[in-house]
Design an enzyme around this catalytic site. Sequence first.
Site, mmCIF file in Angstrom:
data_model
loop_
_atom_site.group_PDB
_atom_site.id
_atom_site.type_symbol
_atom_site.label_atom_id
_atom_site.label_comp_id
_atom_site.label_asym_id
_atom_site.label_seq_id
_atom_site.Cartn_x
_atom_site.Cartn_y
_atom_site.Cartn_z
ATOM 1 C CG HIS A 193 -10.505 -7.006 8.182
ATOM 2 N ND1 HIS A 193 -9.559 -7.527 9.033
ATOM 3 C CD2 HIS A 193 -10.008 -7.197 6.938
ATOM 4 C CE1 HIS A 193 -8.544 -8.016 8.323
ATOM 5 N NE2 HIS A 193 -8.788 -7.826 7.055
ATOM 6 C CD GLU A 227 -1.839 -2.391 1.466
ATOM 7 O OE1 GLU A 227 -0.669 -2.667 1.835
ATOM 8 O OE2 GLU A 227 -2.751 -3.235 1.448
#
Lengths: 324, 340
Positions: B136, B67
């Site tokens: 998450h 990322e």
Amino acid sequence: MNPMNRLELYTEMVRIRQYESRILQEYHGDKAPAWDIGAGLIPGEMHLSAGQEPAAVGVCAHLKKGDAITAPHRPHHFALAHGVDMNAMTAEIYGRTTGLCKGKGGHMHLFDPENHFSCSGIIAQGYPVACGQALAMKRRGTDNVAIAVAGEGAANQGAFHESLNLAAVWNLPVVFVIEDNDWAISVPRSDSTATTSNADRAAGYGIPGVRVENNDVEAVFEAAGAAVDRARAGEGPSLIEVHTLRLWGHFEGDAQAYRTDLETVDERDPIPRYAQALLASGDLVEEQVQQIAEAADAEVDAAIQFSLNSPIPAAEDALLHVFA
Amino acid sequence: MTATETPTRRITTAKAMAEAIGLEMRADPDVFVMGEDVGAYGGIFGSTTDLFAEFGADRVIDTPISETGFIGAGIGAAVEGLRPVVELMFVDFYGVCMDQISNHMAKIHYESGGAVKVPMVLMAATGAGYSDAAQHSQCLWGTFAHLPGMKVVVPSNPYDAKGLMASAIRDDNPVIFLFHKGAQGLVWMEKNPRSIAHVPEEAFTVPIGEAAIAREGSDVTIVTLSLSVQHSLDVAEELEGEGISVEIVDLRSLVPLDRQTVLDSVAKTGKLLVVDEDYKSFGLTGEIAAIVAETDPTMLKKPVKRLAVPDVPIPYARSLEYGILPTRERIAAAVKDLMA
Ligand SMILES: Cc1ncc(C[n+]2csc(CCOP(=O)(O)OP(=O)(O)O)c2C)c(N)n1
Ligand SMILES: [Mg+2]
């Protein structure tokens, strides 16, 4: 290095497979509606490790009390092979008060301090933590080791590279284990990774690296034995990449439309193949095949019963445990 | 506005996002997409559905799980004048790449004295409700909104998702586009019917920085965003039967924040409930309360109510998770408290 016991390697692989197969069944079993990831007795994402047993079993065969593991989002095989209590782990997956984390963690966040086992759902972020555990072992003068596990996709994350360098420069007792199952969700390794072997990357950090081909539990055992011995002897970190197999979807519910290698998956399943090899070598006899599977099933069954009989956490317990 | 249109073509929020991106890609060769599993898979939450088939691997790029690398590369490409739409799969993964986001993407324009533009969209999935646990399930929009230099867009329905995505791509600033998984209309997740709605086929924009009155009412104002708008609409419909008239302000973007629409509504109703699925302290609910307090606290006939995640990570077990989320039941109870 521990002597290799083929029957034990096989038995442990079967134990894990029976576990994952049953979780697969239970996960989907009562989902209503079937498509709803949040429904059922086991809700949420589920990343099962079927096909990857050789990595966990070959490595963990060398571990002893006090050795640590950080696992990724796909943790069950390493947890079980490392001796995490099946009942407590299963109860966590069912979100019960008797679970490892009292229902707070779930299957991607299993914490078992007694066995120095943990996992994380953030890719590659277990690597630095394993280095820190190894640092603690080193400072305390034990001969324990830390095992850092993640997939081949994780080896493109900064934390992986920082950890390799850190472990090398501090000479930490870490073994980096990469499970190369060819896929990171839908992305094939070849599209994401500039090297064909992470052993090459180990060389870049001046540490030994080996790549084990063919999902071969005995070859993993040999490589891990050397790496663990080296770490215990204070000679520093090593890396082992295991070319393994993701037998099922990335997560349960993954239709795998992207997958180009599905036809050959069954023939690459490491467990029947190993059974054949052991039957041929005489390390296993025919009637044991079923006995071993049945013993595993009984253990799994008991763990599921334990979980189902355990209390569901009270809503207000959500507020507990933010601070020590 | 959707109420008066004839519902001819109904699509999901996910599809609406993908459609907006596709339209912008056709119109402007500088627009491209990258992220994990955005290619053949179409994005884990459907935000790039069918784009790969149309535009190919050159313009819809599957990235390594790097990322910092690919978000940073998005910044670099934007600085050179391209218009990247970059996906961070779950907003929770911001931790591995926040330096690129906050110290680079968000600051370059200011640091350069306005000389350098970063016309990039960073989209990410947010939200809880399906037992994906602490890593998450977060919303975190308050975190991005707190850090200066990025616009923060948070749609609640397909129409706004499409229009806001088009605006985000055309914007010369970095825009964080946060979509709630539970409002995407995914086939594999429980969804509110409001996640599938009529959306015009052609390109259109929804301006960034304008809140919408999702429902008019006179007794209580709910200021909220994202999936909580859908929940609040359900609650308002239910409470109408009990004689309570709820007005719902859908913020649609946090940066810029449409303060006036909030103030106008509170001036009308005199009662304010702020509903947020992000953490409670130091976040949106406090910000909205402060805006009212700074402007004219005498508008309020009752103290402000805040309903948000009570400063704990999102737990896994359903009983625990639903113990802390701003559910319809909690929204209804808070409205009734204000009416008591
Ligand atoms: C930092 C971060 N980025 C992305 C993800 C989403 N994600 C979860 S698993 C996965 C693929 C992991 O691939 P690999 O490391 O090869 O492990 P495998 O799933 O194949 O076992 C991705 C991208 C994540 N959890 N964390
Ligand atoms: Mg993989």
